[in-house]
Design a protein around this motif. Structure first.
Motif, PDB file in Angstrom:
ATOM      1  N   ARG A 170       0.926  -1.264   0.050  1.00 40.31           N
ATOM      2  CA  ARG A 170       0.058  -0.043   0.055  1.00 40.31           C
ATOM      3  C   ARG A 170       1.094   1.271  -0.170  1.00 40.31           C
ATOM      4  O   ARG A 170       0.410   2.225  -0.578  1.00 40.31           O
ATOM      5  N   LEU A 171       1.898   1.174   0.609  1.00 39.20           N
ATOM      6  CA  LEU A 171       2.968   2.277   0.763  1.00 39.20           C
ATOM      7  C   LEU A 171       3.456   2.867  -0.646  1.00 39.20           C
ATOM      8  O   LEU A 171       3.468   3.761  -0.935  1.00 39.20           O
ATOM      9  N   ALA A 172       3.817   1.673  -1.281  1.00 41.63           N
ATOM     10  CA  ALA A 172       4.406   1.813  -2.643  1.00 41.63           C
ATOM     11  C   ALA A 172       3.244   2.534  -3.598  1.00 41.63           C
ATOM     12  O   ALA A 172       3.594   3.125  -4.577  1.00 41.63           O
ATOM     13  N   GLU A 173       2.203   1.696  -3.346  1.00 37.82           N
ATOM     14  CA  GLU A 173       0.815   2.421  -4.247  1.00 37.82           C
ATOM     15  C   GLU A 173       0.544   4.138  -4.072  1.00 37.82           C
ATOM     16  O   GLU A 173       0.382   4.673  -4.988  1.00 37.82           O
ATOM     17  N   ILE A 174       0.884   4.329  -2.881  1.00 38.77           N
ATOM     18  CA  ILE A 174       0.508   6.142  -2.685  1.00 38.77           C
ATOM     19  C   ILE A 174       1.793   6.773  -2.695  1.00 38.77           C
ATOM     20  O   ILE A 174       1.627   7.904  -2.761  1.00 38.77           O
ATOM     21  N   ILE A 175       3.055   6.211  -2.911  1.00 39.24           N
ATOM     22  CA  ILE A 175       4.133   6.999  -3.211  1.00 39.24           C
ATOM     23  C   ILE A 175       4.110   7.385  -4.922  1.00 39.24           C
ATOM     24  O   ILE A 175       4.107   6.323  -5.646  1.00 39.24           O
ATOM     25  N   PRO A 176       4.152   8.587  -5.080  1.00 33.93           N
ATOM     26  CA  PRO A 176       4.055   8.964  -6.594  1.00 33.93           C
ATOM     27  C   PRO A 176       5.030   8.143  -7.416  1.00 33.93           C
ATOM     28  O   PRO A 176       4.515   7.832  -8.631  1.00 33.93           O
ATOM     29  N   SER A 177       6.439   7.976  -6.965  1.00 33.37           N
ATOM     30  CA  SER A 177       7.454   7.608  -8.083  1.00 33.37           C
ATOM     31  C   SER A 177       7.474   5.892  -7.996  1.00 33.37           C
ATOM     32  O   SER A 177       8.218   5.454  -8.498  1.00 33.37           O
ATOM     33  N   LEU A 178       6.494   5.276  -7.223  1.00 39.29           N
ATOM     34  CA  LEU A 178       6.457   3.877  -7.241  1.00 39.29           C
ATOM     35  C   LEU A 178       5.287   3.218  -7.828  1.00 39.29           C
ATOM     36  O   LEU A 178       4.187   3.939  -7.439  1.00 39.29           O
ATOM     37  N   LYS A 179       5.259   2.042  -8.204  1.00 37.82           N
ATOM     38  CA  LYS A 179       4.323   1.025  -8.509  1.00 37.82           C
ATOM     39  C   LYS A 179       3.987   0.264  -7.364  1.00 37.82           C
ATOM     40  O   LYS A 179       4.891  -0.138  -6.487  1.00 37.82           O
ATOM     41  N   SER A 180       2.684  -0.327  -7.174  1.00 33.34           N
ATOM     42  CA  SER A 180       2.484  -1.398  -5.972  1.00 33.34           C
ATOM     43  C   SER A 180       3.509  -2.539  -6.124  1.00 33.34           C
ATOM     44  O   SER A 180       4.002  -3.146  -5.110  1.00 33.34           O
TER      45      SER A 180
END
Length: 499
Positions: free
Chosen positions: A341-351
């Motif tokens: 979920r953290l990767a999903e909400i970080i703009p420069s990362l994908k889930s």
């Protein structure tokens, strides 16, 4: 002569006074041995300790100056690297743990090439493999530790690796034999892969407590922190390297055998099974001095389990260290779920790139383990656990507030991993140092069982909690749990020491 005796007695009293002051200030752990602790705990009933000699421990310091000189010269990784038995164990650990990580990559590769249909998701197949890998940890973790206490540790270390290697090397033959045969709605080959995964994981439940039990048998007490730091660094490195290079490593192995022109698709299995076999062969060279007659004792397994639970109940330092480890592993299991979920909400990362965040935690743990191996002896284990727990709580609060940006999230997770090492390594060392040889298998078996349960529950609950209350609230809850565990462990340890 009377004057000389008086001077010796005065010097001895001064030495004792100095040691007591240093211990009281937290610079030293209590210097009694596990066997002495047992004698004071069992009220003379003989349930735990069997030694009757009154020989003082070999590691008792003769004077403060000698002790300080030994502390300066013998701390750090150098004495551990000079220990040939530990080097053999460490080498076996490298190959065994890499094989453990790449094994799951191997199973996924076999599923995708042999069983998954083009229009079918792989998740269901992989979930079945993960369940088969997890069930033995929950069912057999504690019982395996009991049997490790009864059996020679070297034999357990060698056989568990050789048998795991044999099972993996048999996979190509099993898949060839079962090709085209179904068992109900499932291919027979897939059912046999689940069976092999179950057996490999079951053997791992015996290998893990045997490995942890051997460390205090071959490493001196004052070097245990450095040895565990190196052990943990290797474990973290195997997680990062195993999952990162597993797929390309298996592809290279297949390509190599294809170029050899033998027409055999066995490269992947040879890499994983061979790593297990190499670990077993390396461990043949270890020399473990065990004091027990393994044939003389055969109580019922439930009696041994009760004895292990009673030991944890009577020895609060060991029990508190175990609780601290359970809290730590629960936090990291929850982090494994929340990282998606953290990767999903970080703009420069994908889930799908959540692995970068988990790798950052592994890097932090490696750094923390290395620092502890060199400098960790300057504080007591309870002080290190308190500092690490406060650091864990602070990083988790930071993720709740600033986890939406890539740079801040990576920095916080690296420091989080470092603090986790500052908590986990001293607590593991405490369990090893304070538990007598005849109880270590039982205690480590119970520890592995409790940790596996602690890893399973957050995996199921963290995602649900994040859905209902949000990721920031879950991080705050984990921070509260980390700080409470650290403060409680430190307070109880200090109170018992004063008493």
């Amino acid at each position: 002569m009377r004057s000389l005796n008086s001077e010796k007695q005065s010097a001895l009293n001064t030495s004792k006074s100095t040691l007591k002051k240093e211990a009281k200030n937290g610079y030293l752990e209590p210097s009694f041995t596990p066997e002495e602790s047992l004698k004071s705990k069992n009220n003379g009933n003989g349930n735990y300790g069997k030694q009757t000699d009154q020989t003082p421990p070999n590691n008792a310091p003769s004077s403060p100056s000698n002790m300080q000189l030994e502390e300066e010269e013998e701390r750090g990784f150098l004495p551990v690297f000079r220990n040939q038995n530990f080097l053999v164990l460490w080498s076996g650990q490298v190959f065994s743990q890499l094989a453990d990580k790449v094994y799951l990559v191997l199973m996924i590769a076999l599923i995708s090439t042999r069983f998954q249909q083009p229009d079918q998701s792989i998740s269901g197949w992989v979930s079945a493999v993960m369940i088969a890998f997890t069930i033995p940890a929950v069912l057999f973790g504690a019982g395996a530790g009991v049997y490790v206490d009864r059996w020679p540790k070297k034999i357990v270390l060698v056989l568990t690796n050789l048998l795991r290697g044999g099972f993996v090397l048999a996979v190509p033959l099993i898949l060839w034999f079962s090709d085209g045969i179904s068992l109900g709605s499932l291919p027979l080959g897939f059912c046999l892969l689940l069976t092999i995964t179950f057996l490999v994981s079951t053997l791992t439940q015996f290998f893990a407590p045997a490995e942890q039990t051997v460390i205090p048998l071959i490493v001196e007490r004052n070097h245990l922190l450095s040895a565990n730091s190196l052990y943990t660094t290797t474990m973290m490195a195997s997680v990062i390297i195993g999952f990162a290079v597993g797929e390309p490593l298996l592809a290279i192995a297949d390509k190599f055998f294809e170029n050899m022109g033998w027409g055999l698709d066995i490269g992947k299995e040879l890499i994983v099974g061979g790593a297990y076999a190499i670990a077993g062969l390396l461990l043949l060279g270890i020399k473990v001095k065990e004091k027990r007659n393994f044939q003389a004792e055969s109580p019922h397994i439930l009696d041994d389990l009760r004895e292990g639970i009673q030991y944890l109940n009577d020895h609060h330092k060991v029990r508190n260290a175990l609780i601290q480890l359970i809290i730590l592993f629960s936090i990291f299991a929850a982090l494994a779920v929340l990282a998606v979920r953290l990767a999903e909400i970080i703009p420069s990362l994908k889930s799908s790139q959540f692995g970068f965040l988990l790798a950052a935690a592994g890097v932090g743990m490696g750094i923390g383990a290395a620092l502890l191996g060199q400098l960790g002896h300057r504080l007591s284990h309870s002080q290190l656990a308190l500092v690490g727990s406060i650091g864990l709580a602070s990083c988790l609060m930071g993720l709740a507030l600033f986890g939406q940006q890539l740079v801040s999230a990576l920095i916080l997770i690296i420091v989080l991993g470092l603090c986790a090492a500052v908590v986990g390594i001293p607590m593991q060392t405490t369990i090893q140092a304070e538990t007598p040889e005849q109880m270590r298998g039982k205690v480590f078996g119970l520890q592995n069982n409790a940790v596996n349960i602690a890893l399973s529950l957050p995996l199921a609950l963290a995602g649900v909690a994040e859905t209902y209350v949000g990721i920031s609230a879950v991080f705050v809850g984990l921070a509260a749990m980390a700080s409470l565990g650290g403060v409680l462990t430190w307070y109880i340890t200090r109170r018992e020491f004063k008493q």
